[in-house]
Design a protein around this motif. Structure first.
Motif, PDB file in Angstrom:
ATOM      1  N   LYS A  54       0.817  -1.207   0.000  1.00 16.60           N
ATOM      2  CA  LYS A  54       0.000   0.000   0.000  1.00 16.60           C
ATOM      3  C   LYS A  54       0.853   1.260   0.000  1.00 16.60           C
ATOM      4  O   LYS A  54       0.364   2.349  -0.269  1.00 16.60           O
ATOM      5  CB  LYS A  54      -0.901   0.021   1.244  1.00 16.60           C
ATOM      6  CG  LYS A  54      -1.996  -1.036   1.221  1.00 16.60           C
ATOM      7  CD  LYS A  54      -2.725  -1.087   2.546  1.00 16.60           C
ATOM      8  CE  LYS A  54      -3.710  -2.227   2.620  1.00 16.60           C
ATOM      9  NZ  LYS A  54      -5.031  -1.940   2.045  1.00 16.60           N
ATOM     10  N   LEU A  97      -8.685 -15.558   2.090  1.00 20.73           N
ATOM     11  CA  LEU A  97      -8.458 -14.603   3.172  1.00 20.73           C
ATOM     12  C   LEU A  97      -9.724 -13.764   3.330  1.00 20.73           C
ATOM     13  O   LEU A  97     -10.468 -13.584   2.366  1.00 20.73           O
ATOM     14  CB  LEU A  97      -7.318 -13.633   2.829  1.00 20.73           C
ATOM     15  CG  LEU A  97      -5.904 -14.159   2.625  1.00 20.73           C
ATOM     16  CD1 LEU A  97      -5.003 -13.020   2.138  1.00 20.73           C
ATOM     17  CD2 LEU A  97      -5.348 -14.740   3.931  1.00 20.73           C
ATOM     18  N   ASN A  99     -10.302  -9.841   4.696  1.00 19.61           N
ATOM     19  CA  ASN A  99      -9.612  -8.678   5.269  1.00 19.61           C
ATOM     20  C   ASN A  99     -10.567  -7.514   5.439  1.00 19.61           C
ATOM     21  O   ASN A  99     -11.527  -7.347   4.696  1.00 19.61           O
ATOM     22  CB  ASN A  99      -8.402  -8.287   4.398  1.00 19.61           C
ATOM     23  CG  ASN A  99      -8.765  -7.264   3.338  1.00 19.61           C
ATOM     24  OD1 ASN A  99      -8.825  -6.066   3.619  1.00 19.61           O
ATOM     25  ND2 ASN A  99      -9.052  -7.738   2.131  1.00 19.61           N
ATOM     26  N   SER A 262     -11.264 -13.037  -0.355  1.00 24.58           N
ATOM     27  CA  SER A 262     -10.441 -13.145  -1.567  1.00 24.58           C
ATOM     28  C   SER A 262      -9.917 -14.567  -1.682  1.00 24.58           C
ATOM     29  O   SER A 262     -10.055 -15.361  -0.760  1.00 24.58           O
ATOM     30  CB  SER A 262      -9.264 -12.168  -1.479  1.00 24.58           C
ATOM     31  OG  SER A 262      -8.474 -12.476  -0.343  1.00 24.58           O
ATOM     32  N   GLY A 263      -9.316 -14.879  -2.831  1.00 19.50           N
ATOM     33  CA  GLY A 263      -8.720 -16.197  -3.023  1.00 19.50           C
ATOM     34  C   GLY A 263      -9.611 -17.124  -3.835  1.00 19.50           C
ATOM     35  O   GLY A 263     -10.546 -16.678  -4.528  1.00 19.50           O
ATOM     36  N   LEU A 266     -13.285 -16.893  -4.991  1.00 20.99           N
ATOM     37  CA  LEU A 266     -13.675 -15.748  -5.823  1.00 20.99           C
ATOM     38  C   LEU A 266     -13.487 -16.047  -7.314  1.00 20.99           C
ATOM     39  O   LEU A 266     -13.968 -15.299  -8.179  1.00 20.99           O
ATOM     40  CB  LEU A 266     -12.784 -14.559  -5.407  1.00 20.99           C
ATOM     41  CG  LEU A 266     -13.135 -13.141  -5.832  1.00 20.99           C
ATOM     42  CD1 LEU A 266     -14.563 -12.799  -5.450  1.00 20.99           C
ATOM     43  CD2 LEU A 266     -12.151 -12.152  -5.184  1.00 20.99           C
TER      44      LEU A 266
HETATM   45  C1  LIG Z   1      -5.302  -8.116   2.776  1.00 16.55           C
HETATM   46  C2  LIG Z   1      -5.813  -7.547   1.495  1.00 16.55           C
HETATM   47  C3  LIG Z   1      -5.771  -6.185   1.287  1.00 16.55           C
HETATM   48  C4  LIG Z   1      -6.242  -5.632   0.084  1.00 16.55           C
HETATM   49  N1  LIG Z   1      -6.178  -4.283  -0.101  1.00 16.55           N
HETATM   50  C5  LIG Z   1      -6.634  -3.755  -1.265  1.00 16.55           C
HETATM   51  C6  LIG Z   1      -6.521  -2.356  -1.506  1.00 16.55           C
HETATM   52  O1  LIG Z   1      -5.989  -1.603  -0.687  1.00 16.55           O
HETATM   53  N2  LIG Z   1      -7.009  -1.875  -2.678  1.00 16.55           N
HETATM   54  C7  LIG Z   1      -7.560  -2.684  -3.632  1.00 16.55           C
HETATM   55  O2  LIG Z   1      -7.976  -2.188  -4.687  1.00 16.55           O
HETATM   56  N3  LIG Z   1      -7.662  -4.010  -3.440  1.00 16.55           N
HETATM   57  C8  LIG Z   1      -7.201  -4.553  -2.292  1.00 16.55           C
HETATM   58  N4  LIG Z   1      -7.283  -5.906  -2.105  1.00 16.55           N
HETATM   59  C9  LIG Z   1      -7.948  -6.741  -3.141  1.00 16.55           C
HETATM   60  C10 LIG Z   1      -6.940  -7.398  -4.085  1.00 16.55           C
HETATM   61  O3  LIG Z   1      -6.199  -6.452  -4.806  1.00 16.55           O
HETATM   62  C11 LIG Z   1      -7.680  -8.322  -5.079  1.00 16.55           C
HETATM   63  O4  LIG Z   1      -8.556  -7.543  -5.868  1.00 16.55           O
HETATM   64  C12 LIG Z   1      -8.494  -9.408  -4.373  1.00 16.55           C
HETATM   65  O5  LIG Z   1      -7.828  -9.876  -3.222  1.00 16.55           O
HETATM   66  C13 LIG Z   1      -8.784 -10.596  -5.296  1.00 16.55           C
HETATM   67  O6  LIG Z   1      -7.580 -11.219  -5.720  1.00 16.55           O
HETATM   68  P1  LIG Z   1      -7.005 -12.568  -5.039  1.00 16.55           P
HETATM   69  O7  LIG Z   1      -8.127 -13.552  -5.007  1.00 16.55           O
HETATM   70  O8  LIG Z   1      -5.855 -12.967  -5.914  1.00 16.55           O
HETATM   71  O9  LIG Z   1      -6.567 -12.184  -3.677  1.00 16.55           O
HETATM   72  C14 LIG Z   1      -6.791  -6.481  -0.914  1.00 16.55           C
HETATM   73  C15 LIG Z   1      -6.808  -7.860  -0.701  1.00 16.55           C
HETATM   74  C16 LIG Z   1      -6.315  -8.405   0.458  1.00 16.55           C
HETATM   75  C17 LIG Z   1      -6.364  -9.898   0.652  1.00 16.55           C
END
Ligand SMILES: Cc1cc2nc3c(=O)[nH]c(=O)nc-3n(C[C@H](O)[C@H](O)[C@H](O)COP(=O)(O)O)c2cc1C
Length: 350
Positions: A54, A97, A99, A262-263, A266
């Protein structure tokens, strides 16, 4: 260890170790993986999703870990602490996860300074760096526009692209900004400022992308896609975390935690939205994110029309070798299936 602390440590370790990590170990350099999107060269299609870094602290590390690009942020106009900890929960049984971070970040001014330092060291643009901007919690929703504009103004010089985050579930009311009147107002201002900045500096406009939530109805999503095209925004990032909790295996105490999921759970929704967007807006550039964990997932998203992909949660479960593994496996499958380069795969439906 608390997952958030583990993840912060991983960033610090990656940033420190970056100069020591033999480049050959993690970076898969192969022109068959590279392409130009918005006139910018992406050495491979696998990016770091927003929210991992971030602050822009790990810039040197992301290229060395093999990423084709990295998205910094979410950055808000004002610095803010985010929600009380603990605010990240692991659901290992679901490879997921939850969050509720709430945009903890240093604010646009401090982040711009840090990116300027990386730039002076010649590190910033080794791979494309997107900057994801969001609304400060203290800013009322009706003033959201001002907040996004202030962040763009500060961060514009350092960003290869800008992601407009209107889809985090952890800032109260934020997702209402996806509604077309509010979103249109914000995007028009950002598009204008982008043009002014490009004219003033004699450099190119930054691609602006909108990051959307998986919890939009089909109708809302279609409206957002149409709007994005009308106002001349360059692409969409599909998708952010979800408030849905369908089909999870983890114990209720974990599943019932507040925040965005997430994960792996999704993946289906993210892919369905990608397909819907490419059908509605053929030519629109899309970054697909959500549940991607291996080369076959990446293959599927690119074949479905995504130009680029991002990973986040899979890094937690797959470790730092994940990106190298994905890129190597992608190349192996391209060889096996006679795909000469990544652009041939994109939108092929294969
Ligand atoms: C702990 C955490 C913090 C995140 N913070 C942000 C963020 O600040 N801004 C954002 O646009 N997406 C944020 N995301 C979302 C991710 O960028 C992504 O869109 C989402 O996790 C789906 O992808 P994944 O399944 O590969 O995790 C965050 C995800 C996680 C797990």
């Amino acid at each position: 260890m608390d997952p958030e602390r583990a993840h912060l440590r991983a960033i610090t370790a990656a940033a420190r170790a970056a100069p020591l990590l033999g480049l050959a170990r993690w970076r898969v350099r192969d022109d068959r993986l590279s392409q130009r999107v918005w006139g910018i060269r992406f050495p491979n299609p696998v990016g770091l999703g927003a929210g991992y870094d971030k602050w822009g602290r790990g810039i040197a590390a992301w290229q060395r870990l093999g990423f084709g690009f990295a998205e910094i942020g979410t950055v808000t106009a004002q610095p803010q602490d985010g929600n009380p900890t603990p605010r990240v929960v692991r659901l290992p049984a679901d490879r997921a996860l939850i969050n509720r971070m709430g945009f903890n970040n240093d604010g646009a001014a401090a982040t711009a300074q840090r990116l300027a330092q990386w730039d002076r060291r010649g590190v910033l643009h080794r791979i494309p760096v997107g900057v994801n901007i969001g609304k400060s919690k203290v800013t009322p929703l009706e003033d959201a526009k001002r907040d996004y504009v202030a962040s763009l103004d500060r961060l514009w010089p350092y960003a290869d692209y800008i992601a407009v985050n209107v889809s985090s579930p952890n800032t109260p009311g934020l997702r209402e900004l996806q509604e077309t009147v509010a979103l249109g107002g914000i995007l028009e201002e950002l598009v204008d400022l982008n043009r002014v900045k490009a004219n003033l500096t004699g450099s190119r406009r930054r691609p602006i992308l909108v990051k959307v939530a998986p919890d939009l109805s089909d109708g809302q999503f279609d409206a957002a896609i149409d709007l994005v095209q009308e106002v001349g925004v360059h692409g969409v990032i599909v998708c952010n975390t979800t408030l849905a909790r369908d089909g999870l295996r983890s114990p209720t105490a974990l599943v019932d935690q507040a925040g965005g999921l997430s994960g792996a759970p999704l993946a289906a929704r993210s892919l369905a939205m990608l397909r819907r967007a490419t059908a509605r807006a053929p030519g629109l550039q899309i970054i697909s994110v959500g549940g991607i964990s291996d080369a076959d997932d990446v293959w599927e998203r690119l074949a479905a029309g995504a130009s680029l992909v991002q990973v986040w949660t899979a890094l937690v479960y797959g470790g730092p070798a994940l990106v190298a593994r994905i890129n190597r496996d992608l190349l192996a499958r391209m060889d096996a299936e006679g795909v000469r380069d990544i652009t041939e795969l994109i939108g092929s439906g294969a």
